[in-house]
Structures are given as structure tokens and as C-alpha cells.
Scaffold this active site. Structure first.
Site, PDB file in Angstrom:
ATOM      1  N   HIS A  70       0.859  -1.185   0.000  1.00 55.98           N
ATOM      2  CA  HIS A  70       0.000   0.000   0.000  1.00 55.98           C
ATOM      3  C   HIS A  70       0.897   1.237   0.000  1.00 55.98           C
ATOM      4  CE1 HIS A  70      -3.938   1.955   1.639  1.00 55.98           C
ATOM      5  NE2 HIS A  70      -3.192   2.862   1.029  1.00 55.98           N
ATOM      6  N   GLU A 108      -2.618  -1.690  -3.140  1.00 56.95           N
ATOM      7  CA  GLU A 108      -3.709  -0.914  -2.558  1.00 56.95           C
ATOM      8  C   GLU A 108      -3.359   0.568  -2.571  1.00 56.95           C
ATOM      9  OE1 GLU A 108      -5.165  -4.093   0.885  1.00 56.95           O
ATOM     10  OE2 GLU A 108      -4.010  -2.307   1.450  1.00 56.95           O
ATOM     11  N   HIS A 163      -7.878  -5.840   7.412  1.00 57.78           N
ATOM     12  CA  HIS A 163      -7.646  -4.820   8.430  1.00 57.78           C
ATOM     13  C   HIS A 163      -7.896  -5.402   9.831  1.00 57.78           C
ATOM     14  CE1 HIS A 163      -6.569  -0.554   8.919  1.00 57.78           C
ATOM     15  NE2 HIS A 163      -7.061  -0.745  10.135  1.00 57.78           N
TER      16      HIS A 163
END
Length: 238
Positions: A43, A70, A190
Site C-alpha cells: 500500500h 492498494e 484490516h
């Protein structure tokens, strides 16, 4: 069977804290795949405080499982993804100064924007996923964007499950079931961890992939530190 994609952002954070190239994120990506991981997730953020844009390029040649990038689809991110062409791009609406992702897309409000971005990625052969909260209307909105998959934002579940509230799984299970009916693939991520991953995966129908980074790296430190200390002690024996 649900695939495990390992998010290696924390490895880059550790590297950046000292400068140099230890730990090496490319080697770590190679290793996690050799150890059985079925994907690698990164990410990159605009300030490059952990994963750098160059890391994304360097990893392309070594990730032979699924490569998932991401991020918030600002222009520099879009350009990077189109250059690297990972297996999957996961669109996350995080602010540039966010410590970590903290909300899913409003797929209704941002529908037109998401349609345009998703179409561009898909035309370049990149599978798309949208980070969403477990709200049925947002799943329906995601379908309207043309995305291939959704990624359920699981922080609320992880927090409540840690408090003993198993019923926190219900909105996630309901949304996954609805997504399946709409023909959307379902990912999740997450704050998933060894403590909650089995319960979560058992309850979510059609779960294709989980992306786990922070917990996995922290758990690896705890579960591996005894072995490393013993290795040092053996080397120090006269």
C-alpha cells in the site's frame, strides 16, 4: 479455500527507520511466498513513509503469486499501477496523512469517479477491488461501479470480537452473501489476526482472499524471537 496475501508495508517501515536496505522488502516478498503465502500486498502512500513507489516496481519481477497494490487512486498512484500492472488493484479512500486505512468508500457518492478509474484499470488487464464498510447499500453501490471484487473493512469486527462480541460478524456475513448474489468477489482485511481469522473465515461465505500485514508481522516477532535469541546464544558460546 481463502487465499492469504501478506501485506509487507511494516517490513518497509522497519527498513526506512534505519535507512539502508535491512530488512530487504524484495527478499521478504520472495520468502513469504516460499513459506506458502498466496499473494503479496503493498500500500504505497504519496509520502512513501513505508512502501516506496520504486518498491512496487522492484517487486513486479519477484511476485509470482498474486500481486495486490492498494491505495487511493490519485494520479501518481494510477500511473504507478498502470506501469506495474499487478494482478489486482484495491482502491482505498484514505487521506494522504492517514496513519492507516480507516473507512471504506461511499460507493454511491463516488460512483462516477469509481466507474472511470475501474474501467481504466480493467482495460489494462488489472482486476479491481473496492475497500468498503459492511453496509448493504454500499455493496449494491459497488456493483454499479463495475468492480470485480470488494474488500470488506474488518476493523470494527476485529475490535468487537476482541471484546467477546461474536455477533459483530453478522453484517460482514450478510454483505458477503449479498455480494456473492450480485456476482462480486469478496476479499477482506484490516486487523485480522491469528486470534480472529478462523472465526471470520468460517462465517464469511465465498471469502476469496484476506490481506494481513500488521498482525502477521507482530505475531512473527513474538513467535520467532525465542528461536533467534537461542541462535545468538549458540554463536556466542566459546
Amino acid at each position: 479455500m481463502t487465499k492469504l496475501s501478506v501485506n509487507i508495508n511494516k517490513i518497509a517501515t522497519l527498513r526506512n527507520s534505519r535507512g539502508g536496505d535491512v530488512p530487504n522488502v524484495v527478499q521478504f516478498a520472495k520468502d513469504v511466498q516460499e513459506f506458502g503465502a498466496e499473494g503479496v500486498t503493498i500500500h504505497p502512500r504519496p509520502d512513501e513513509r513505508h512502501i516506496r513507489y520504486q518498491d512496487a516496481r522492484d517487486l513486479k519481477s519477484v511476485v509470482y503469486t498474486e500481486y495486490n497494490i492498494e491505495g487511493n487512486p490519485i494520479k501518481s498512484f494510477i500511473d504507478l499501477v498502470l506501469e506495474v500492472k499487478p494482478t489486482q488493484v484495491t482502491l482505498v479512500p484514505d487521506a494522504e496523512d492517514a496513519i492507516t486505512s480507516n473507512a471504506g468508500w461511499d460507493t454511491i457518492k463516488h460512483k462516477d469517479f469509481l466507474i472511470d478509474v475501474i474501467k481504466e484499470f480493467q482495460q489494462n488487464g488489472i482486476r479491481t477491488s473496492i475497500f468498503v464498510d459492511p453496509v448493504l447499500e454500499q455493496i449494491e453501490g459497488a456493483k454499479e461501479t463495475g468492480t470485480d471484487r470488494i474488500e470488506l473493512y474488518t476493523e470494527a469486527f476485529a475490535h468487537q470480537y476482541g471484546l467477546g462480541n461474536e455477533s459483530a460478524i453478522k453484517p460482514y456475513a450478510d454483505c458477503a452473501e449479498f455480494a456473492n448474489k450480485l456476482g462480486l468477489g469478496v476479499n477482506a482485511g484490516h486487523d485480522l489476526s491469528l486470534d480472529n481469522i478462523k472465526f471470520f473465515s468460517d462465517k464469511i461465505p465465498g471469502l476469496l482472499e484476506v490481506s494481513i500485514g500488521h498482525a502477521l508481522v507482530a505475531e512473527s516477532l513474538y513467535l520467532g524471537v525465542e528461536n533467534v535469541i537461542q541462535m545468538y546464544l549458540r554463536k556466542l558460546k566459546k
